[in-house]
Design a protein around this motif. Structure first.
Motif, PDB file in Angstrom:
ATOM      1  N   MET A  10      46.170  46.902  36.030  1.00 39.26           N
ATOM      2  CA  MET A  10      46.408  45.616  36.804  1.00 39.26           C
ATOM      3  C   MET A  10      46.600  45.875  38.186  1.00 39.26           C
ATOM      4  O   MET A  10      46.215  44.858  38.947  1.00 39.26           O
ATOM      5  CB  MET A  10      48.017  45.249  36.174  1.00 39.26           C
ATOM      6  N   TYR A  11      47.265  46.902  38.703  1.00 41.42           N
ATOM      7  CA  TYR A  11      47.463  46.947  40.362  1.00 41.42           C
ATOM      8  C   TYR A  11      46.339  47.387  40.905  1.00 41.42           C
ATOM      9  O   TYR A  11      46.288  47.056  42.129  1.00 41.42           O
ATOM     10  CB  TYR A  11      48.764  47.681  40.608  1.00 41.42           C
ATOM     11  N   LEU A  12      45.492  48.110  40.418  1.00 41.34           N
ATOM     12  CA  LEU A  12      44.498  48.596  41.066  1.00 41.34           C
ATOM     13  C   LEU A  12      43.760  47.705  41.768  1.00 41.34           C
ATOM     14  O   LEU A  12      43.298  47.617  42.983  1.00 41.34           O
ATOM     15  CB  LEU A  12      43.500  49.588  40.403  1.00 41.34           C
ATOM     16  N   PRO A  13      43.189  46.499  41.180  1.00 43.80           N
ATOM     17  CA  PRO A  13      42.411  45.621  41.796  1.00 43.80           C
ATOM     18  C   PRO A  13      43.177  44.760  42.767  1.00 43.80           C
ATOM     19  O   PRO A  13      42.696  44.355  43.825  1.00 43.80           O
ATOM     20  CB  PRO A  13      42.075  44.572  40.616  1.00 43.80           C
ATOM     21  N   MET A  14      44.417  44.583  42.634  1.00 41.81           N
ATOM     22  CA  MET A  14      45.397  43.999  43.666  1.00 41.81           C
ATOM     23  C   MET A  14      45.405  44.867  45.112  1.00 41.81           C
ATOM     24  O   MET A  14      45.260  44.120  46.112  1.00 41.81           O
ATOM     25  CB  MET A  14      46.837  43.876  43.216  1.00 41.81           C
ATOM     26  N   PHE A  15      45.393  46.072  44.756  1.00 45.37           N
ATOM     27  CA  PHE A  15      45.325  47.047  46.115  1.00 45.37           C
ATOM     28  C   PHE A  15      43.846  47.017  46.915  1.00 45.37           C
ATOM     29  O   PHE A  15      43.866  46.877  47.795  1.00 45.37           O
ATOM     30  CB  PHE A  15      45.625  48.430  45.579  1.00 45.37           C
TER      31      PHE A  15
END
Length: 75
Positions: free
Chosen positions: A60-65
């Motif tokens: 979930m967080y990797l695309p946000m970063f």
């Protein structure tokens, strides 16, 4: 052991009592084996579930970063 207990039960005329004792003995043996196996599997299941949840959080967080880097002008 089972054959000997059955033969003793036949000789004494208390075959049903001997079979009940055999069943109780093996029932307690199975309960002990299941309890020990459960105590071994429990930590492995917790680690596995932690890995699954951690993988979902990273997914979930990797695309946000990456999106933050693109918006900020980085590569």
């Amino acid at each position: 052991m089972v054959v000997q207990m059955i033969s003793v039960g036949e000789e004494t005329g208390a075959l049903d009592d001997m079979l009940t004792r055999i069943a109780d003995f093996y029932d307690s043996e199975v309960d002990t084996a299941v309890d020990s196996l459960t105590s071994l599997i429990e930590p492995l299941m917790i680690v596995f579930m932690g890995g699954v949840v951690g993988g979902m959080v990273i997914a979930m967080y990797l695309p946000m970063f990456k999106l933050i880097n693109v918006v900020a002008g980085g590569n």
